[in-house]
Motif scaffolding. Sequence first.
Motif, PDB file in Angstrom:
ATOM      1  N   UNK A   1      -5.355   1.179 -10.186  1.00  0.00           N
ATOM      2  CA  UNK A   1      -3.303   1.930 -10.869  1.00  0.00           C
ATOM      3  C   UNK A   1      -2.856   1.433  -9.958  1.00  0.00           C
ATOM      4  N   UNK A   2      -1.608   1.165 -10.310  1.00  0.00           N
ATOM      5  CA  UNK A   2      -0.461   0.898  -9.458  1.00  0.00           C
ATOM      6  C   UNK A   2      -0.437   1.211  -9.173  1.00  0.00           C
ATOM      7  N   UNK A   3      -0.320   1.512  -7.474  1.00  0.00           N
ATOM      8  CA  UNK A   3       0.457   2.702  -7.215  1.00  0.00           C
ATOM      9  C   UNK A   3       2.059   2.199  -5.858  1.00  0.00           C
ATOM     10  N   UNK A   4       2.617   1.709  -6.247  1.00  0.00           N
ATOM     11  CA  UNK A   4       3.455   0.966  -5.623  1.00  0.00           C
ATOM     12  C   UNK A   4       3.339   0.844  -4.730  1.00  0.00           C
ATOM     13  N   UNK A   5       4.795   1.218  -3.840  1.00  0.00           N
ATOM     14  CA  UNK A   5       4.694   1.468  -2.427  1.00  0.00           C
ATOM     15  C   UNK A   5       3.426   2.317  -1.552  1.00  0.00           C
ATOM     16  N   UNK A   6       2.964   3.066  -2.148  1.00  0.00           N
ATOM     17  CA  UNK A   6       1.743   4.061  -1.935  1.00  0.00           C
ATOM     18  C   UNK A   6       2.846   5.879  -2.207  1.00  0.00           C
ATOM     19  N   UNK A   7       3.682   6.077  -1.898  1.00  0.00           N
ATOM     20  CA  UNK A   7       4.871   6.486  -1.834  1.00  0.00           C
ATOM     21  C   UNK A   7       4.930   7.314  -0.559  1.00  0.00           C
TER      22      UNK A   7
END
Length: 259
Positions: free
Chosen positions: A89-95
């Motif tokens: 899954x692509x979690x972008x910057x990890x939030x």
Amino acid sequence: MDRSSQNTLAQQFAAMHNPKDLLMLCNAFDGGSAHALSTNPHAKAIASASYAVALVLGTQDEALTLEENLRGVKPIVAAGVKEGKPVTIDLQDGYGAQLPRAIEEVIKMGAVGCNIEDFSREKGGLYSVEEAAARIKLAKEAAAKCGVPDFVVNARTDALFQEKDGGMDVVIQRGKAYLAAGATTVFVWGGPGGRGTSSEEIKRLVMEFDGMLNMALHPGEGYLKKDEIQALGVARVSMGPGPYLAVMHAFSGLIDSIL
């Protein structure tokens, strides 16, 4: 799926990252596209693309929240789990501070890997090398606490287009730090303008990362083809939002032909 079986699947997914046998990942954007991928015998694993997931949900990649992303990828993970295929899954910057929870939630769904970027949306710039590496360690630790210690992290660096100075030297410094922190592969992205990487640069990255490099595959003239990338010794290739954009292009053509 019990955690022991899930970690076995994570181990299998990690083993697919082999510079001598290129792993091709098409990126799903909803349940339908994930079903098409998961039931295709040529697809070894499934990946999501946050950019495409965001558009499906009616928002933009830079505005996508963790909650929205989790809602969007749930049917993608479910499709892979049903067919026994690894899902990342692509979690972008990890939030930001939500990174451990993001890992926990996708593992609960059945995912065995993720993509984490080193560009912080909160800061509006790159994390330092030390911060970004620490976040990869944190992701691995969170996965281990959930019973999936072999969870696969694909660490994306945006240094190639965010850093004004340093260029490939900075990319290599960051990539090595991320691999040492527990990442399986390093994804070197050329940015929204498509700066890309030359064959010579890819050869250098392959040498520096022992082949554990993720590249983006762009169909069309002027870009390297699958066989050419394979010959360079790259471990993994993904398509990002490419499949979604291709589907939307075909859909627009269909609309034009009808209306």
